[in-house]
Design a protein around this motif. Structure first.
Motif, PDB file in Angstrom:
ATOM      1  N   TRP A 138     -36.459  19.264  21.955  1.00  0.00           N
ATOM      2  CA  TRP A 138     -37.448  18.189  21.973  1.00  0.00           C
ATOM      3  C   TRP A 138     -37.108  17.097  20.963  1.00  0.00           C
ATOM      4  O   TRP A 138     -36.295  17.304  20.049  1.00  0.00           O
ATOM      5  CB  TRP A 138     -38.860  18.714  21.733  1.00  0.00           C
ATOM      6  CG  TRP A 138     -39.068  19.535  20.476  1.00  0.00           C
ATOM      7  CD1 TRP A 138     -39.106  20.893  20.387  1.00  0.00           C
ATOM      8  CD2 TRP A 138     -39.276  19.043  19.139  1.00  0.00           C
ATOM      9  NE1 TRP A 138     -39.320  21.283  19.071  1.00  0.00           N
ATOM     10  CE2 TRP A 138     -39.435  20.169  18.292  1.00  0.00           C
ATOM     11  CE3 TRP A 138     -39.356  17.773  18.577  1.00  0.00           C
ATOM     12  CZ2 TRP A 138     -39.665  20.049  16.917  1.00  0.00           C
ATOM     13  CZ3 TRP A 138     -39.587  17.656  17.203  1.00  0.00           C
ATOM     14  CH2 TRP A 138     -39.730  18.784  16.391  1.00  0.00           C
ATOM     15  N   PHE A 139     -37.765  15.945  21.141  1.00  0.00           N
ATOM     16  CA  PHE A 139     -37.601  14.788  20.260  1.00  0.00           C
ATOM     17  C   PHE A 139     -38.968  14.146  20.031  1.00  0.00           C
ATOM     18  O   PHE A 139     -39.810  14.110  20.930  1.00  0.00           O
ATOM     19  CB  PHE A 139     -36.656  13.763  20.899  1.00  0.00           C
ATOM     20  CG  PHE A 139     -36.667  12.411  20.202  1.00  0.00           C
ATOM     21  CD1 PHE A 139     -35.908  12.194  19.067  1.00  0.00           C
ATOM     22  CD2 PHE A 139     -37.476  11.376  20.675  1.00  0.00           C
ATOM     23  CE1 PHE A 139     -35.935  10.966  18.425  1.00  0.00           C
ATOM     24  CE2 PHE A 139     -37.511  10.148  20.042  1.00  0.00           C
ATOM     25  CZ  PHE A 139     -36.739   9.938  18.915  1.00  0.00           C
ATOM     26  N   LYS A 140     -39.162  13.635  18.843  1.00  0.00           N
ATOM     27  CA  LYS A 140     -40.401  12.897  18.549  1.00  0.00           C
ATOM     28  C   LYS A 140     -40.119  11.807  17.521  1.00  0.00           C
ATOM     29  O   LYS A 140     -39.175  11.903  16.732  1.00  0.00           O
ATOM     30  CB  LYS A 140     -41.501  13.813  18.008  1.00  0.00           C
ATOM     31  CG  LYS A 140     -41.192  14.434  16.644  1.00  0.00           C
ATOM     32  CD  LYS A 140     -42.393  15.185  16.080  1.00  0.00           C
ATOM     33  CE  LYS A 140     -42.050  15.864  14.752  1.00  0.00           C
ATOM     34  NZ  LYS A 140     -43.227  16.466  14.110  1.00  0.00           N
ATOM     35  N   GLU A 141     -40.908  10.759  17.581  1.00  0.00           N
ATOM     36  CA  GLU A 141     -40.931   9.748  16.514  1.00  0.00           C
ATOM     37  C   GLU A 141     -41.923  10.235  15.472  1.00  0.00           C
ATOM     38  O   GLU A 141     -43.137  10.030  15.590  1.00  0.00           O
ATOM     39  CB  GLU A 141     -41.350   8.384  17.067  1.00  0.00           C
ATOM     40  CG  GLU A 141     -40.330   7.743  17.977  1.00  0.00           C
ATOM     41  CD  GLU A 141     -40.798   6.377  18.486  1.00  0.00           C
ATOM     42  OE1 GLU A 141     -42.022   6.119  18.475  1.00  0.00           O
ATOM     43  OE2 GLU A 141     -39.940   5.574  18.897  1.00  0.00           O
ATOM     44  N   ASN A 142     -41.429  10.880  14.438  1.00  0.00           N
ATOM     45  CA  ASN A 142     -42.319  11.486  13.448  1.00  0.00           C
ATOM     46  C   ASN A 142     -43.031  10.439  12.617  1.00  0.00           C
ATOM     47  O   ASN A 142     -44.206  10.583  12.278  1.00  0.00           O
ATOM     48  CB  ASN A 142     -41.502  12.407  12.541  1.00  0.00           C
ATOM     49  CG  ASN A 142     -42.386  13.319  11.721  1.00  0.00           C
ATOM     50  OD1 ASN A 142     -43.190  14.046  12.286  1.00  0.00           O
ATOM     51  ND2 ASN A 142     -42.232  13.282  10.405  1.00  0.00           N
ATOM     52  N   TRP A 143     -42.334   9.375  12.284  1.00  0.00           N
ATOM     53  CA  TRP A 143     -42.919   8.275  11.502  1.00  0.00           C
ATOM     54  C   TRP A 143     -42.426   6.978  12.119  1.00  0.00           C
ATOM     55  O   TRP A 143     -41.244   6.671  12.104  1.00  0.00           O
ATOM     56  CB  TRP A 143     -42.503   8.375  10.028  1.00  0.00           C
ATOM     57  CG  TRP A 143     -42.717   7.114   9.250  1.00  0.00           C
ATOM     58  CD1 TRP A 143     -41.762   6.281   8.754  1.00  0.00           C
ATOM     59  CD2 TRP A 143     -43.965   6.519   8.869  1.00  0.00           C
ATOM     60  NE1 TRP A 143     -42.320   5.206   8.095  1.00  0.00           N
ATOM     61  CE2 TRP A 143     -43.692   5.330   8.151  1.00  0.00           C
ATOM     62  CE3 TRP A 143     -45.297   6.881   9.071  1.00  0.00           C
ATOM     63  CZ2 TRP A 143     -44.685   4.506   7.631  1.00  0.00           C
ATOM     64  CZ3 TRP A 143     -46.291   6.055   8.552  1.00  0.00           C
ATOM     65  CH2 TRP A 143     -45.980   4.897   7.841  1.00  0.00           C
ATOM     66  N   GLN A 144     -43.370   6.219  12.684  1.00  0.00           N
ATOM     67  CA  GLN A 144     -43.038   4.933  13.296  1.00  0.00           C
ATOM     68  C   GLN A 144     -44.031   3.922  12.735  1.00  0.00           C
ATOM     69  O   GLN A 144     -45.186   3.842  13.161  1.00  0.00           O
ATOM     70  CB  GLN A 144     -43.146   5.025  14.817  1.00  0.00           C
ATOM     71  CG  GLN A 144     -42.135   4.192  15.580  1.00  0.00           C
ATOM     72  CD  GLN A 144     -42.500   2.709  15.660  1.00  0.00           C
ATOM     73  OE1 GLN A 144     -43.411   2.223  15.013  1.00  0.00           O
ATOM     74  NE2 GLN A 144     -41.746   1.985  16.474  1.00  0.00           N
ATOM     75  N   ARG A 145     -43.584   3.198  11.721  1.00  0.00           N
ATOM     76  CA  ARG A 145     -44.490   2.365  10.935  1.00  0.00           C
ATOM     77  C   ARG A 145     -45.289   1.382  11.792  1.00  0.00           C
ATOM     78  O   ARG A 145     -46.520   1.299  11.672  1.00  0.00           O
ATOM     79  CB  ARG A 145     -43.686   1.603   9.872  1.00  0.00           C
ATOM     80  CG  ARG A 145     -44.504   0.614   9.061  1.00  0.00           C
ATOM     81  CD  ARG A 145     -43.629  -0.097   8.032  1.00  0.00           C
ATOM     82  NE  ARG A 145     -44.373  -1.147   7.364  1.00  0.00           N
ATOM     83  CZ  ARG A 145     -44.459  -2.400   7.806  1.00  0.00           C
ATOM     84  NH1 ARG A 145     -43.860  -2.743   8.939  1.00  0.00           N
ATOM     85  NH2 ARG A 145     -45.152  -3.300   7.133  1.00  0.00           N
ATOM     86  N   GLU A 146     -44.611   0.637  12.635  1.00  0.00           N
ATOM     87  CA  GLU A 146     -45.288  -0.426  13.388  1.00  0.00           C
ATOM     88  C   GLU A 146     -46.386   0.143  14.280  1.00  0.00           C
ATOM     89  O   GLU A 146     -47.515  -0.361  14.312  1.00  0.00           O
ATOM     90  CB  GLU A 146     -44.270  -1.208  14.214  1.00  0.00           C
ATOM     91  CG  GLU A 146     -44.875  -2.397  14.953  1.00  0.00           C
ATOM     92  CD  GLU A 146     -43.822  -3.216  15.689  1.00  0.00           C
ATOM     93  OE1 GLU A 146     -44.200  -4.195  16.348  1.00  0.00           O
ATOM     94  OE2 GLU A 146     -42.624  -2.873  15.588  1.00  0.00           O
ATOM     95  N   LYS A 147     -46.078   1.218  15.010  1.00  0.00           N
ATOM     96  CA  LYS A 147     -47.071   1.806  15.906  1.00  0.00           C
ATOM     97  C   LYS A 147     -48.243   2.403  15.134  1.00  0.00           C
ATOM     98  O   LYS A 147     -49.418   2.194  15.484  1.00  0.00           O
ATOM     99  CB  LYS A 147     -46.419   2.891  16.770  1.00  0.00           C
ATOM    100  CG  LYS A 147     -45.445   2.370  17.805  1.00  0.00           C
ATOM    101  CD  LYS A 147     -44.840   3.520  18.584  1.00  0.00           C
ATOM    102  CE  LYS A 147     -43.816   3.021  19.607  1.00  0.00           C
ATOM    103  NZ  LYS A 147     -43.178   4.140  20.341  1.00  0.00           N
ATOM    104  N   LEU A 148     -47.946   3.155  14.081  1.00  0.00           N
ATOM    105  CA  LEU A 148     -49.006   3.864  13.369  1.00  0.00           C
ATOM    106  C   LEU A 148     -49.902   2.920  12.581  1.00  0.00           C
ATOM    107  O   LEU A 148     -51.119   3.109  12.535  1.00  0.00           O
ATOM    108  CB  LEU A 148     -48.398   4.929  12.456  1.00  0.00           C
ATOM    109  CG  LEU A 148     -47.690   6.075  13.192  1.00  0.00           C
ATOM    110  CD1 LEU A 148     -47.089   7.056  12.206  1.00  0.00           C
ATOM    111  CD2 LEU A 148     -48.659   6.786  14.134  1.00  0.00           C
TER     112      LEU A 148
END
Length: 485
Positions: free
Chosen positions: A30-40
């Motif tokens: 699996w893959f995830k964006e654990n920290w995505q500043r702009e989205k969060l």
């Protein structure tokens, strides 16, 4: 394993946020964006500026890490395995002792604000736990930790594996119960220039702030900046300045003006950027040449004299701090030598003062200025420059003087209007903007509406400890020209 969108959920602990993370899997893993500043950040997560990423590997099921509240914000997540997470609010305030628990896997993360205790228990072997923090760990920071015993009865954390069967460190076994915990104090606001007119008004508006006069924090000395523990603060309000407009035209005054109004601000902006502090910088209508009216926040600076030039340079320096409010004001009146007290003293003597009638703007009472600054800090208004004066009609100095005479029961006709040219002919004077009116639409759009200037003047004259006795005939106050903070 999959989730469609990032989302954020508020918990029972103020500021503790649960983040749902899209996890995309196939036959490979699996893959995830654990920290995505702009989205969060767009979803409401604080832009907390992480500077360090830590990873904890835990081999056994039941490994338990106790409740530690740290002096920084954290973003915790799981890279492999699952945990039972427990959080207890250990901050000083009404939510002290509030508990929140959640099972956490790769599909969720938690934002943990400063002072909220964080602990977990592993539910699977070979668990990998990751956390981003927004300050670098050091020995001094550890002194500010607050700890809670993981088995405290009042916290009543429902650990899936009883602590008697779990694996804890020796330190975690001996941390104090909730009743003995000393709550973590909130980060403070530091006010520089506490002995000026604006600084004295801020004492009333922000009673919990820390106030530093020149003896406490000398802006010209490097040691003042180095000796502070900046992690103890969340904001700096710079109400200190060199404000002698005439004096700034001299050789010595020029050096002091640039040192206090520009170089010192650059140092504060660097500190604010490094420590993620909000910098509130007091500026002036003197950054403009007064050739247009009103002055919007977007107008390029065009200062006439050294004072205005040094203030414009300070504005440019303050703007380099990512979190900044540049508060431009004009014609400041508060607890100190000022135009209103001077006119009240002359009215008490039944004098007929000559007052400039071709410089236009609005007066700013420090009580209202301080309230506006408090509003910016508390409302979360967008960062950037803001004009902040009292509202109402644009007036000249002579019209304000006449209104003071009228309110004190004197004949307004005793005030003699003169031109700036005539005023300067009889005394040395630095250049001043002819039109100082600042546009107020931007500050009003945040929900703060400054009181009308003449109504505020009436309140000031009725409550000021100096103007009342002056109106009854006490000796007049010495005239002091130029803007004062």
């Amino acid at each position: 394993m999959s989730a469609s969108l990032h989302s954020i959920e508020q918990t029972s602990i103020p500021g503790l946020l649960v983040v749902s993370l899209p996890v995309h899997g196939d036959n490979r893993g699996w893959f995830k964006e654990n920290w995505q500043r702009e989205k969060l950040v767009s979803l409401g997560l604080p832009d907390f500026g992480p500077v360090q990423n830590n990873i904890s590997f835990n081999a056994r099921v039941g490994t338990t890490r106790g409740i530690h509240a740290e002096p920084w914000d954290k973003y915790v997540s799981v890279a492999a395995g699952r945990i039972f997470g427990a959080w207890v609010d250990l901050r000083d305030g009404p939510s002290f002792g509030e508990r929140f628990c959640l099972e956490l896997g790769p599909d969720r993360a938690v934002f943990v604000p400063r002072g909220v205790g964080n602990g977990f228990q592993t539910l699977e072997p070979d668990m990998v736990y990751s956390y981003l923090v927004n300050d670098h760990w050091n020995d001094r920071a550890q002194e500010d930790y607050v700890y809670l015993n993981a088995g405290d009865e009042s916290a009543a954390i429902p650990w899936p594996i009883p602590l008697a069967e779990a694996e804890l460190s020796e330190k975690d076994l001996h941390h104090p119960p909730l009743r003995s915990v000393v709550p973590m104090k909130p980060q403070r606001i530091l006010v520089l220039g506490a002995d000026g007119q604006v600084g004295r008004a801020l004492r009333q508006a922000l009673p919990d702030a820390e106030f530093a006069a020149r003896n406490d924090f000398d802006l010209t000395r490097e040691e003042s900046y180095r000796s502070r523990d900046w992690s103890a603060y969340r904001a700096i309000i710079n109400a200190a300045a060199y404000t002698d407009v005439e004096g700034a035209e001299s050789n010595e005054g020029r050096r002091l003006a640039w040192q206090l109004n520009a170089t010192a601000v650059s140092r504060l902006a660097t500190i604010a950027a490094k420590h993620r502090l909000t910098l509130v910088h007091l500026s002036s209508d003197y950054v403009f040449d007064g050739s247009q009216e009103p002055h919007p926040e977007t107008e390029p600076p065009s200062p006439l004299g050294v004072y205005g030039q040094s203030k414009a340079a300070g504005d440019a320096a303050a703007a380099t701090a990512p979190r900044h409010y540049i508060v431009r004001t004009s014609w400041v009146v508060g607890d100190g030598k000022n135009f209103v007290r001077t006119m009240a003293g002359l009215a008490a003597r039944d004098a007929s003062p000559s007052v400039v009638a071709d410089q236009y703007g609005r007066v700013t009472f420090t009580r209202d200025l301080a309230a506006g600054i408090r509003h910016l800090l508390q409302s979360g208004a967008p960062f950037g420059p803001y004009n902040l004066t009292n509202s109402g009609p644009v007036t000249s100095w002579a019209e304000i003087a006449a209104e003071i005479y009228r309110l004190l029961g004197r004949d307004p006709q005793q005030v003699v209007p003169v031109s700036t040219a005539d005023y300067r002919a009889s005394r040395p004077a630095a250049p001043r903007p002819e039109r100082s009116t600042l546009e107020l639409a931007k500050i009003e759009a945040t929900g703060f509406r400054p009181p009308e200037a003449f109504a505020a003047l009436r309140d000031y004259l009725s409550t000021d400890p100096v103007c009342g006795p002056l109106a009854a005939g006490s000796p007049p106050l010495t005239v002091s020209g130029g803007p004062t903070q």
